[in-house]
Design an enzyme around this catalytic site. Structure first.
Site, short mmCIF file in Angstrom:
data_model
loop_
_atom_site.label_atom_id
_atom_site.label_comp_id
_atom_site.label_asym_id
_atom_site.label_seq_id
_atom_site.Cartn_x
_atom_site.Cartn_y
_atom_site.Cartn_z
N ASP A 133 0.82 -1.21 0.00
CA ASP A 133 0.00 0.00 0.00
C ASP A 133 0.86 1.26 0.00
OD1 ASP A 133 -2.18 -1.68 0.14
OD2 ASP A 133 -2.48 -1.42 2.29
N ASP A 241 -16.57 -6.03 8.48
CA ASP A 241 -16.19 -7.33 7.93
C ASP A 241 -17.37 -8.12 7.38
OD1 ASP A 241 -13.40 -7.24 8.56
OD2 ASP A 241 -13.87 -7.66 10.65
#
EC number: 1.17.99.6
Length: 377
Positions: A133, A241
């Site tokens: 990232d 999630d």
């Protein structure tokens, strides 16, 4: 060292360093990525994440990011939870933190180990660059092209071995390594992940509108949470999630082995009242080394205030009342909304008129006005 032997050495080092899978692809192996990214940007699905638009031409074309690269080594580390994360969402006076953020920041765990794996390339005379990232690299399409999994209808990577729970890292190298075959999409007609989304953030399979996503709203979004999503957030205070946990391929998931990524007991389902009482120093102490620390105490307290508004009882009301006097206007505004749901109509109207009259911030006054209007309705 020939290419096959070098590949074997990379795999040996990766396994020794705690990675669960390694595969290789080419920098030009994701030709459709650029058009998919362009469509998402054109539709505004990146919300305020301007970094997705910055250098988009490189993000969609890994072969242009470093033209000398001949291979991309994709590595994955499993962080599978030891229990279904949806259990925490059912606990009203406790906060639900995304599984990936309950342990140490994966960027810090993985990057150093990628460099150690890449040391084998340097020893063989090849150049290498590692990414977690940290550059315009689209790890998920590259991981699919390398065969580590496929991007499911929720746009996240799914593995037949590990389900939804994989952290990814990339090593670009000038070495010519044997490439692996891409993974096949195994979603079929299933839409469990799409149906699980509490805010309907998927306009179509394989497309995510970040503007509606709880993960974006609780992590990347800097201002007040749009009112239309607050109730649906429930007690999710950092990430979400639900779409990951709903995937049927999780029947093959395994609990992660890396201890630094394991959930800390204090972050599994923390009490909302305790979180509401955190000042900046206490926030930094509790979330030391955690990704949560990066959003700062005020955005986190905003999320906690919303979660309190979705809870019930005097404890939630007391904690929200404390946040109504917070130094941050953003937090005070979220607390106003929460109190409108937690107090009796008469008590709230008295409090709202008093606080509104004393409030200096126009945005917070608007929150009190909106809350009063909802109460009246």
């Amino acid at each position: 060292m020939d290419a096959g032997a070098l590949r074997n050495e990379l795999e040996r080092r990766a396994a020794a360093l705690g990675f669960d899978a390694l595969a290789v692809t080419r920098p030009d192996a994701i030709p459709s990525a650029a058009s998919r990214l362009a469509r998402a940007l054109a539709d505004g699905h990146h919300a305020t994440m301007g970094w997705l638009a910055d250098r988009a031409e490189l993000r969609g074309r890994p072969d242009a990011l470093w033209p000398e690269a001949r291979s991309v080594v994709m590595l994955a580390m499993n962080y599978g939870p030891d229990e279904d994360p949806r259990r925490a969402v059912a606990e009203g006076m406790r906060g639900a933190i995304s599984v990936y953020a309950q342990g140490d920041d994966y960027h810090e765990v993985i990057k150093g180990r990628l460099k150690q794996v890449a040391g084998a390339l340097a020893a063989a005379g090849a150049e290498a660059k590692v990414f977690v990232d940290t550059a315009p690299v689209m790890e998920k399409p590259l991981a699919e092209a390398a065969g580590l999994g496929w991007q499911g209808k929720h746009t996240n990577l799914v593995s037949t071995r590990f389900g939804s729970w994989l952290f990814l890292g990339a090593i670009f190298t000038t070495a010519e390594l044997p490439a692996d075959a891409p993974e096949t999409d195994h979603c079929g007609s299933c839409r469990a992940c799409l149906d699980a989304c509490p805010t309907d953030a998927f306009p179509a399979p394989y497309r995510l509108d970040a503007r509606r996503c709880v993960s974006y709203l609780t992590i990347e979004h800097h201002g007040p949470i749009p009112r239309e999503f607050r109730a649906a957030m429930g007690n999710r205070i950092y990430g979400c999630d639900d779409c990951l946990a709903a995937c049927p391929w999780n029947k093959f998931a395994q609990t992660g082995r890396e201890m630094r990524l394991a959930a800390r007991d204090a972050l599994k389902a923390p009490r909302l009242a305790d979180l509401a009482a955190l000042d900046d120093a206490a926030f930094r102490s509790l979330f030391a080394k955690s990704p949560v620390k990066r959003i700062g105490r005020d955005r986190f307290a905003r999320n906690v205030a919303i979660a309190l508004g979705n809870a019930e009882g005097s404890e939630a009301a007391g904690a929200a009342l404390g946040l109504a006097g917070d130094a941050s206007p953003m937090v005070r505004g979220a607390a106003a909304w929460a109190l409108s749901r937690l107090m009796t109509r008469a008590d709230f109207e008295d409090l709202a008129r008093e606080r509104r009259a004393a409030e200096q911030d126009a945005g917070v006054r608007e929150e009190w006005d909106a809350a009063l209007a909802l109460e009246a309705a």
